[in-house]
Design an enzyme around this catalytic site. Sequence first.
Site, PDB file in Angstrom:
ATOM      1  N   SER A 236       0.893  -1.116  -0.293  1.00  0.00           N
ATOM      2  CA  SER A 236       0.526  -0.085  -0.058  1.00  0.00           C
ATOM      3  C   SER A 236       0.596   1.075  -0.062  1.00  0.00           C
ATOM      4  O   SER A 236       2.204   1.644   0.270  1.00  0.00           O
ATOM      5  CB  SER A 236      -0.342  -0.253   1.395  1.00  0.00           C
ATOM      6  OG  SER A 236      -0.037   0.289   2.380  1.00  0.00           O
ATOM      7  N   LYS A 237       0.145   2.706   0.400  1.00  0.00           N
ATOM      8  CA  LYS A 237       1.201   3.818  -0.531  1.00  0.00           C
ATOM      9  C   LYS A 237       2.151   4.450   1.833  1.00  0.00           C
ATOM     10  O   LYS A 237       3.293   4.205   0.914  1.00  0.00           O
ATOM     11  CB  LYS A 237       0.103   4.515  -0.477  1.00  0.00           C
ATOM     12  CG  LYS A 237      -0.190   5.229  -1.712  1.00  0.00           C
ATOM     13  CD  LYS A 237      -1.137   6.247  -1.869  1.00  0.00           C
ATOM     14  CE  LYS A 237      -1.480   6.215  -3.458  1.00  0.00           C
ATOM     15  NZ  LYS A 237      -1.302   7.749  -3.794  1.00  0.00           N
ATOM     16  N   ARG A 238       1.376   3.337   2.479  1.00  0.00           N
ATOM     17  CA  ARG A 238       2.000   3.559   3.969  1.00  0.00           C
ATOM     18  C   ARG A 238       3.370   2.827   3.889  1.00  0.00           C
ATOM     19  O   ARG A 238       4.034   3.011   4.088  1.00  0.00           O
ATOM     20  CB  ARG A 238       0.542   3.289   4.639  1.00  0.00           C
ATOM     21  CG  ARG A 238       1.319   3.865   5.769  1.00  0.00           C
ATOM     22  CD  ARG A 238      -0.462   3.486   6.531  1.00  0.00           C
ATOM     23  NE  ARG A 238      -1.066   1.725   6.594  1.00  0.00           N
ATOM     24  CZ  ARG A 238      -0.138   1.062   7.566  1.00  0.00           C
ATOM     25  NH1 ARG A 238       1.117   1.457   7.975  1.00  0.00           N
ATOM     26  NH2 ARG A 238      -0.267  -0.366   7.135  1.00  0.00           N
ATOM     27  N   SER A 239       3.079   1.019   2.964  1.00  0.00           N
ATOM     28  CA  SER A 239       4.110   0.321   3.201  1.00  0.00           C
ATOM     29  C   SER A 239       5.060   0.615   2.291  1.00  0.00           C
ATOM     30  O   SER A 239       6.445  -0.449   2.214  1.00  0.00           O
ATOM     31  CB  SER A 239       4.252  -0.755   3.213  1.00  0.00           C
ATOM     32  OG  SER A 239       3.131  -0.945   1.756  1.00  0.00           O
ATOM     33  N   GLY A 240       5.276   1.564   1.068  1.00  0.00           N
ATOM     34  CA  GLY A 240       6.270   2.200  -0.108  1.00  0.00           C
ATOM     35  C   GLY A 240       5.708   1.623  -0.681  1.00  0.00           C
ATOM     36  O   GLY A 240       6.984   2.108  -1.914  1.00  0.00           O
TER      37      GLY A 240
END
Length: 349
Positions: A236-240
């Site tokens: 996801s965006k959060r995980s890079g």
Amino acid sequence: MKTRFAPSPTGFLHIGSVRTALFSWLLARHFNGTFILRIEDTDRQRSKPEYTELILETLKWLKIDWDGAVEYQSRRLDRYQEVIDDLVSRGLAYYCDCSVERLENLRAEQMAQGFPQPRYDEHCRNLNLTKGPGRVVRLKISPDMDLSFNDLIHGYQERSGADYDDWVIQRSDGDPTYNFAVVVDDYDMDITHVIRGDDHLNNTPRQVALYKTLNWPMPVFGHIPMILDEAGARLSKRSGSANILQYREQGFLPHAILNALVRLGWSHGDVELFTREEMIKAFDGTGLQRSPACFNTDKFYWIAKHWMQHSSDLLEYAQSEKWTDQPDLFQKQLFLAQDRIKSLLELKE
Ligand code: GLU
């Protein structure tokens, strides 16, 4: 050996797309072949020139260098039209004027009847319609067509025309569809090996159908597994998976990223650390894995730290990135902090 990276400029390059670029590039470089960059910008609504710029900038930063000029699909529309006209004139494709409403009803009916996958009912196949507003072009697929192919990673993929309908090769606005343009391009550009994400595995039989209809030789396909985060979910965006250039802002070395990505879906014994030259030497198309790969942040930091300690061109890089304008001071700071930092940002702090 000629490979390509064919991003659609509809967003930033994220971890998954950079890994695809890296694998295609490594394969070409290993075999002293050619690696080209093709911008797939035929989706006019979603493609943006800013994204093309960012893609070029990202690849340059990572030093994934391509051969020759960048290809743009939007500059090849005449060529696509030529192939479409040829297919229609030979009765291998046809114009279809089914309305969106008719197709939606058909879909709903088929779903209600328990069809595993809705398919076009060939309503316009023999109507001999000519070009006209609102009309798409469909490729004829016969049920006895063998659409099987060998995949470098997933092995033999048995598929038949019975499972595929007459798919759209040209939209009503005249733009070619992805599955169509990609085949014309890969053929015209003499691509020998197509490396891409395995989210495309189900597109490939449609592409195989076009190669066979046109009697064009097929490239070798290699569909690489998706990348998961530590929790086993799609990145996801959060995980890079957001813009890879964020790593540049954080002062990570581009080579640290390449080194972390090269091990996602590929192994070479138990080697974890590779210089650029070592990567090229080792990456020969074997050792590719089929199961999803996991991006582990701690491991990335470990790799990043290693390259902070072992890069010979760190000063040069820090200067080019404007992280320092005081070379002597930088060397001293580096000497003191090198074994504790994983990025230039940490050094600065
Ligand atoms: N433009 C496609 C994508 O970004 C290319 C896929 C392919 O390599 O064929 O997914």
